[in-house]
Design a protein around this motif. Sequence first.
Motif, short mmCIF file in Angstrom:
data_model
loop_
_atom_site.label_atom_id
_atom_site.label_comp_id
_atom_site.label_asym_id
_atom_site.label_seq_id
_atom_site.Cartn_x
_atom_site.Cartn_y
_atom_site.Cartn_z
N LEU A 89 -13.13 3.68 -29.01
CA LEU A 89 -13.44 2.31 -29.47
C LEU A 89 -13.59 2.42 -31.07
N GLU A 90 -12.88 1.46 -31.83
CA GLU A 90 -13.19 1.46 -33.14
C GLU A 90 -13.75 0.10 -33.44
N LEU A 91 -14.78 0.17 -34.24
CA LEU A 91 -15.69 -1.15 -34.57
C LEU A 91 -15.18 -1.53 -35.96
N GLY A 92 -14.93 -3.02 -36.33
CA GLY A 92 -14.28 -3.31 -37.46
C GLY A 92 -13.05 -2.86 -37.82
N SER A 93 -11.88 -2.85 -37.21
CA SER A 93 -10.79 -2.17 -37.18
C SER A 93 -9.84 -2.67 -38.48
N GLY A 94 -10.15 -3.80 -38.86
CA GLY A 94 -9.53 -4.26 -40.19
C GLY A 94 -8.12 -4.37 -39.71
N ASP A 95 -7.22 -3.69 -40.70
CA ASP A 95 -5.74 -3.99 -40.64
C ASP A 95 -5.15 -2.74 -39.64
N ASP A 148 -12.14 -6.59 -34.13
CA ASP A 148 -12.31 -6.95 -35.55
C ASP A 148 -12.67 -8.38 -35.69
N LEU A 149 -13.38 -9.09 -36.38
CA LEU A 149 -13.87 -10.39 -36.38
C LEU A 149 -12.59 -11.10 -36.55
N SER A 150 -11.82 -10.90 -37.60
CA SER A 150 -10.78 -11.60 -38.01
C SER A 150 -9.54 -11.62 -37.18
C1 SAM Z 1 -14.54 -3.19 -45.22
S1 SAM Z 1 -13.64 -3.79 -44.01
C2 SAM Z 1 -13.20 -2.33 -43.21
C3 SAM Z 1 -11.96 -2.45 -42.25
C4 SAM Z 1 -11.41 -1.01 -41.64
N1 SAM Z 1 -12.32 -0.46 -40.95
C5 SAM Z 1 -11.13 0.13 -43.18
O1 SAM Z 1 -11.75 0.88 -43.18
O2 SAM Z 1 -10.18 -0.56 -43.91
C6 SAM Z 1 -14.90 -4.54 -42.71
C7 SAM Z 1 -14.32 -4.94 -41.72
O3 SAM Z 1 -15.29 -5.45 -40.67
C8 SAM Z 1 -14.94 -6.53 -40.17
N2 SAM Z 1 -15.88 -7.32 -39.70
C9 SAM Z 1 -16.88 -7.94 -40.59
N3 SAM Z 1 -17.92 -8.30 -39.71
C10 SAM Z 1 -17.62 -8.22 -38.32
C11 SAM Z 1 -18.27 -8.59 -37.05
N4 SAM Z 1 -19.32 -9.33 -37.17
N5 SAM Z 1 -17.64 -8.33 -35.72
C12 SAM Z 1 -16.43 -7.57 -35.92
N6 SAM Z 1 -15.73 -7.24 -37.12
C13 SAM Z 1 -16.26 -7.53 -38.26
C14 SAM Z 1 -13.97 -7.28 -41.03
O4 SAM Z 1 -13.27 -8.48 -40.54
C15 SAM Z 1 -13.28 -6.23 -41.76
O5 SAM Z 1 -12.00 -5.83 -41.18
#
Ligand code: SAM
Length: 304
Positions: free
Chosen positions: A68-74, A92-94
């Motif tokens: 499971l990856e938390l905050g997986s971004g792009d 991811d939130l977005s």
């Molecule tokens: C700095 S980015 C890192 C993204 C990715 N993990 C990377 O290393 O490229 C932080 C990520 O956390 C996500 N994020 C922030 N708050 C969040 C939340 N409450 N729930 C889920 N994702 C969240 C953002 O949408 C963003 O994609």
Amino acid sequence: VNDAPRDPAGRGLDYRELIEREARHWGAAQHDPGNPQLWDDPRLFELALARPYRHLLDRARARGGPVLELGSGDGDLACDLGALGLEVTGIDLSPERVARASERARAGGLEARVRFEAGDLNRMALPPAAFSVVVAHDALHHILELDALLDRVRGALVPDGRLLVSDFVGAGVVEKLACAAATAVLPTARPYTAKWRLRGRLAALFATERAKRAALDRGDAGALHDESPFEGISQESIERRIAARFEIVERFTFCPFWYNVVPKLRLPRSWKAGILAAARRVDEPLHRRGWTRGAYVFVEARRG
Ligand SMILES: C[S@@+](CC[C@H](N)C(=O)[O-])C[C@H]1O[C@@H](n2cnc3c(N)ncnc32)[C@H](O)[C@@H]1O
């Protein structure tokens, strides 16, 4: 993974409004030519960040999926893990980022193993004992309710499962001052007039996690980043909160804060790489002796 909303945190500022702003920021955030980062240039990434990143991949591969990856971004890390043969779910939130990450998985032929979904990690439920590994890369410092999330992560891991975290844990006041001064004075990708307009962001740059949390409770948005209100909301306490719930198997810090100034300098790319390579040669032996500190931490934690 189910979304189980609960009441907003009851703070002075409206949680829903802040989290929507956070999601908009990350949905739009692509490469900003005015604010180049270490990870935008493969040579700088290699010098500053690649080793811990590869270590995280190695440790996840050693344990095996599902991950499971938390905050997986792009989707970069999830797809790299998928390419190693692991089954990965990224959250991811977005929704925009989830769409970009899903497209990336499809383009890489990984859609059978790597999937993404949108959700707010401050609130959403995670399935019990479903994952061998949970990874979080540069994500936990954005999580307001980190204690609650880590409790759910513990529950989502199988016994002996691993939490692998690589995250930004911040810098001291002196380092921040030096970096802000260097960025303001030296010629960087952002023109001086644009830098002057950013002076309102200084309060958020210098605010500690404690100051940001207090500002949230008071309903004072001044100490928060205006586009990413939860930027750095958990940075200083990440390790402590993990250690309260898991057995720490390995931890090390890396990448001094001021390395982040180098990509912004108005210099040829090869010069920036040269500066960073020289800086690393000086910093590494000092760092090993504990005389300098990194702004990032890698933690491998075991669920007992
Ligand atoms: C700095 S980015 C890192 C993204 C990715 N993990 C990377 O290393 O490229 C932080 C990520 O956390 C996500 N994020 C922030 N708050 C969040 C939340 N409450 N729930 C889920 N994702 C969240 C953002 O949408 C963003 O994609």
